[in-house]
Write a protein that holds these residues in place. Structure first.
Motif, mmCIF file in Angstrom:
data_model
loop_
_atom_site.group_PDB
_atom_site.id
_atom_site.type_symbol
_atom_site.label_atom_id
_atom_site.label_comp_id
_atom_site.label_asym_id
_atom_site.label_seq_id
_atom_site.Cartn_x
_atom_site.Cartn_y
_atom_site.Cartn_z
ATOM 1 N N ALA A 92 4.636 -3.256 1.902
ATOM 2 C CA ALA A 92 4.929 -2.099 1.047
ATOM 3 C C ALA A 92 3.690 -1.240 0.851
ATOM 4 C CB ALA A 92 5.460 -2.576 -0.308
ATOM 5 N N GLY A 93 2.533 -1.885 0.693
ATOM 6 C CA GLY A 93 1.286 -1.127 0.549
ATOM 7 C C GLY A 93 0.931 -0.353 1.800
ATOM 8 N N LEU A 94 1.123 -0.983 2.968
ATOM 9 C CA LEU A 94 0.873 -0.288 4.240
ATOM 10 C C LEU A 94 1.783 0.929 4.385
ATOM 11 C CD1 LEU A 94 0.600 -3.273 6.757
ATOM 12 C CD2 LEU A 94 -1.267 -1.832 5.943
ATOM 13 N N GLU A 95 3.067 0.759 4.059
ATOM 14 C CA GLU A 95 4.029 1.846 4.199
ATOM 15 C C GLU A 95 3.704 2.986 3.241
ATOM 16 O OE1 GLU A 95 6.932 4.164 5.537
ATOM 17 O OE2 GLU A 95 6.369 2.256 6.426
ATOM 18 N N LEU A 96 3.334 2.639 2.018
ATOM 19 C CA LEU A 96 3.007 3.680 1.034
ATOM 20 C C LEU A 96 1.778 4.470 1.484
ATOM 21 C CD1 LEU A 96 3.824 4.770 -1.795
ATOM 22 C CD2 LEU A 96 2.031 3.315 -2.724
ATOM 23 N N LYS A 97 0.744 3.763 1.935
ATOM 24 C CA LYS A 97 -0.460 4.463 2.381
ATOM 25 C C LYS A 97 -0.161 5.318 3.610
ATOM 26 C CE LYS A 97 -5.328 3.823 3.510
ATOM 27 N NZ LYS A 97 -6.445 2.866 3.723
ATOM 28 N N ARG A 98 0.657 4.782 4.508
ATOM 29 C CA ARG A 98 1.026 5.538 5.710
ATOM 30 C C ARG A 98 1.746 6.833 5.339
ATOM 31 N NH1 ARG A 98 2.559 8.435 8.896
ATOM 32 N NH2 ARG A 98 3.313 8.141 11.041
ATOM 33 N N GLU A 99 2.654 6.769 4.360
ATOM 34 C CA GLU A 99 3.413 7.949 3.955
ATOM 35 C C GLU A 99 2.510 9.027 3.371
ATOM 36 O OE1 GLU A 99 6.565 9.012 4.108
ATOM 37 O OE2 GLU A 99 7.004 7.338 5.432
ATOM 38 N N PHE A 100 1.572 8.626 2.525
ATOM 39 C CA PHE A 100 0.772 9.601 1.798
ATOM 40 C C PHE A 100 -0.474 10.056 2.550
ATOM 41 C CE2 PHE A 100 3.382 8.018 -1.629
ATOM 42 C CZ PHE A 100 3.591 9.153 -2.403
ATOM 43 N N ALA A 243 -0.620 -13.231 -7.853
ATOM 44 C CA ALA A 243 -1.228 -13.247 -6.521
ATOM 45 C C ALA A 243 -0.680 -12.168 -5.598
ATOM 46 C CB ALA A 243 -1.045 -14.620 -5.886
ATOM 47 N N THR A 244 0.516 -11.640 -5.873
ATOM 48 C CA THR A 244 1.059 -10.590 -5.010
ATOM 49 C C THR A 244 0.207 -9.326 -5.034
ATOM 50 O OG1 THR A 244 2.508 -9.985 -6.840
ATOM 51 C CG2 THR A 244 3.449 -11.360 -5.122
ATOM 52 N N VAL A 245 -0.592 -9.159 -6.091
ATOM 53 C CA VAL A 245 -1.491 -7.994 -6.173
ATOM 54 C C VAL A 245 -2.457 -8.000 -4.998
ATOM 55 C CG1 VAL A 245 -3.302 -6.894 -7.562
ATOM 56 C CG2 VAL A 245 -1.276 -7.858 -8.684
ATOM 57 N N ALA A 246 -2.839 -9.194 -4.538
ATOM 58 C CA ALA A 246 -3.755 -9.293 -3.404
ATOM 59 C C ALA A 246 -3.173 -8.620 -2.170
ATOM 60 C CB ALA A 246 -4.063 -10.757 -3.105
ATOM 61 N N GLY A 247 -1.855 -8.728 -1.973
ATOM 62 C CA GLY A 247 -1.225 -8.103 -0.815
ATOM 63 C C GLY A 247 -1.391 -6.599 -0.813
ATOM 64 N N VAL A 248 -1.208 -5.976 -1.959
ATOM 65 C CA VAL A 248 -1.362 -4.522 -2.053
ATOM 66 C C VAL A 248 -2.815 -4.115 -1.843
ATOM 67 C CG1 VAL A 248 -1.111 -2.528 -3.572
ATOM 68 C CG2 VAL A 248 0.630 -4.314 -3.580
ATOM 69 N N LEU A 249 -3.752 -4.836 -2.458
ATOM 70 C CA LEU A 249 -5.168 -4.505 -2.319
ATOM 71 C C LEU A 249 -5.611 -4.597 -0.863
ATOM 72 C CD1 LEU A 249 -6.653 -6.350 -5.429
ATOM 73 C CD2 LEU A 249 -6.138 -3.915 -5.192
ATOM 74 N N LEU A 250 -5.175 -5.640 -0.160
ATOM 75 C CA LEU A 250 -5.525 -5.776 1.253
ATOM 76 C C LEU A 250 -4.937 -4.641 2.075
ATOM 77 C CD1 LEU A 250 -4.928 -9.625 1.551
ATOM 78 C CD2 LEU A 250 -7.133 -8.483 1.892
ATOM 79 N N ALA A 251 -3.697 -4.256 1.772
ATOM 80 C CA ALA A 251 -3.042 -3.184 2.531
ATOM 81 C C ALA A 251 -3.779 -1.860 2.371
ATOM 82 C CB ALA A 251 -1.592 -3.037 2.074
ATOM 83 N N PHE A 252 -4.275 -1.600 1.177
ATOM 84 C CA PHE A 252 -4.928 -0.314 0.922
ATOM 85 C C PHE A 252 -6.272 -0.176 1.641
ATOM 86 C CE2 PHE A 252 -2.710 0.799 -3.361
ATOM 87 C CZ PHE A 252 -1.558 1.070 -2.647
ATOM 88 N N THR A 253 -6.819 -1.270 2.155
ATOM 89 C CA THR A 253 -8.080 -1.172 2.904
ATOM 90 C C THR A 253 -7.856 -0.820 4.366
ATOM 91 O OG1 THR A 253 -8.141 -3.513 3.584
ATOM 92 C CG2 THR A 253 -9.055 -2.970 1.421
#
Length: 455
Positions: A92-100, A243-253
């Motif tokens: 979800a983080g990858l998709e959000l960053k990709r969109e914006f 711990a799911t917060v880690a998934g978003v933080l990793l995606a945003f990098t």
């Protein structure tokens, strides 16, 4: 002096973005079907004479109890909620960053609508839940449960009812749900962190920074990246932050576009799209269905048990929030965007279409169940009522949305056929190349040029 043409809500985007979104939605639809199967299997098993076996499996403890001071002896249900859902939020983080960053939503005018709709679709359900549960003590802890939209479930419903929902509306629904997920994970991190250990949280920044450094240098080696991601997850888990917060933080990098040395943004997909392509099947095919299996198994106890659960203000607030709150919040926010920006709906669409989509947004499942567990404790009586409230609310939203969208399906089918005509056989439908030449429109009195004419 001629006034500028009004902008359009739900107008077609670029063909490249439309084709990419179509591929994402096809995969999410398959994941939604698996999600429904997993949830149904858990619900059936939990209401058979062998229900003890389900509970025993869910509560089986796996993992070391004291590994370098880390406590990873978790039940299978907790591993699914804390571990597998981290994969879901990474995608979800990858998709959000990709969109914006590289998608059509990098234009703030186009991003405003799904962001506003997501915010409205979270605020109103939370308010309605709170109103229903005023004076009910700890019931107010579940205020965020009806704020989430499960895109996989919603797309599975669209597949079942065979509606030809236009690309613009599907894209809007996907983006709204992704923004919804990001807001939900923020709520989890801020409001559902009961204890906070700063030392492991600060230590988590080290592997996170190393992961970010490597992906920024376009390193794809899994044997380097995966251990860093796991260490980040473990340390965030130990900090008390979910711990799911880690998934978003990793995606945003992860970078979205290629570096100039690799040809720049026009050289093809970046690392974010590469990771998304690799990880999304794991998320939709395994992570989310397994979580649903371990979370949806609630013993209803027949009609009397169902009635008892639905008489609880928690379940009532969830159903009201998902069904009425999402409809009012998403539709209202869309109307406010239209009102204050003087934007108009695309000529093909009307407010009934917005309402149908808003009701479909009331299908909260994965994240709603997760927040319910965090609010009341997994396996508690209130958590059981949360599950029933989420299931009933999601089912009602699905049925109402199915009726509303099927009533408009003839119109959607015509739009869909228009979006597939490619007379010059160049692979791009004519409507994306020559939007005004495909068929005559009946413009509204105040309508101006189609947005694609201005490019």
């Amino acid at each position: 002096m001629t006034s500028p043409a009004p902008s359009r809500l739900f107008s077609r985007g670029s063909w490249s973005e439309a084709s990419r979104i179509a591929g994402v939605l096809r995969r999410e639809t398959v994941g939604g079907v698996l999600l429904m199967i997993a949830a149904a299997a858990a619900l059936i098993w939990a209401n058979t004479p062998w229900a003890d076996g389900y509970e025993s499996l869910r509560d089986t403890v796996v993992g070391p109890s004291d590994l370098f001071g880390l406590h990873l002896d978790l039940t299978l249900g907790t591993w699914a909620a804390d571990g597998l859902l981290a994969i879901f939020f990474f995608v979800a983080g990858l998709e959000l960053k990709r969109e914006f960053v590289a998608g059509d939503l990098r234009d703030p005018r186009k991003a405003a609508l799904p962001v506003a709709a997501a915010v409205g679709g979270m605020i109103v359900p939370a308010l309605l839940y709170t109103l229903v549960n005023l004076g009910q003590g700890d019931a107010l802890r579940g205020w965020a449960i009806p704020t989430a939209t499960d895109i996989a479930f919603a797309l599975a419903v669209l597949a079942v009812i065979s509606t030809h929902l236009p690309t613009a509306l599907r894209t809007f629904l996907l983006t709204l749900a992704i923004v919804d997920d990001l807001l939900a994970i923020t709520i989890i991190a801020v409001f559902y962190t009961s204890t906070l250990a700063l030392t492991p949280l600060l230590l988590a920044l080290v592997p996170l920074a190393l992961f970010g450094f490597l992906v920024q240098r376009r390193v794809r080696s899994w044997w380097l990246l995966l251990p860093l991601a796991l260490i980040t997850w473990v340390l965030v888990h130990e900090s008390g932050v979910h711990a799911t917060v880690a998934g978003v933080l990793l995606a945003f990098t992860v970078p979205v576009v290629r570096s100039d040395a690799a040809g720049g943004p026009d050289a093809g997909p970046g690392l974010a799209e590469h990771f998304e392509h690799r990880v999304r099947p794991l998320s939709t095919g395994l992570a989310v269905p397994v979580f649903a299996f371990f979370s949806a198994g609630v013993t209803v106890g027949g009609l009397s048990g169902l009635g008892t659960a639905l008489s609880d203000s928690v379940a009532i607030g969830i159903v009201v929030g998902l069904v009425a709150g999402k409809a009012v919040g998403i539709t209202g926010a869309t109307w406010l965007v239209s009102r204050f920006t003087r934007a108009e709906l695309d000529d093909d669409l009307g407010w009934p279409d917005v309402l149908g989509l808003a009701v479909l947004g009331g299908m909260g499942f994965t994240v709603s169940l997760l927040i319910g567990e965090l609010a009341f404790g997994a396996g508690s009586e209130r958590d059981e009522h949360v599950k029933i409230g989420v299931l009933v609310g999601t089912l009602l939203a699905a049925l109402i949305a199915a009726v509303l969208l099927r009533l408009r399906n003839a119109r959607y089918k015509r739009i869909c056929e228009e979006e597939t005509v490619d007379e010059d056989e160049d692979g791009i439908p004519d409507v994306y190349e020559h939007p005004d030449d495909v068929r005559p429109r009946q413009p509204r009195p105040s309508s101006g040029a189609h947005p694609l004419e201005e490019r």
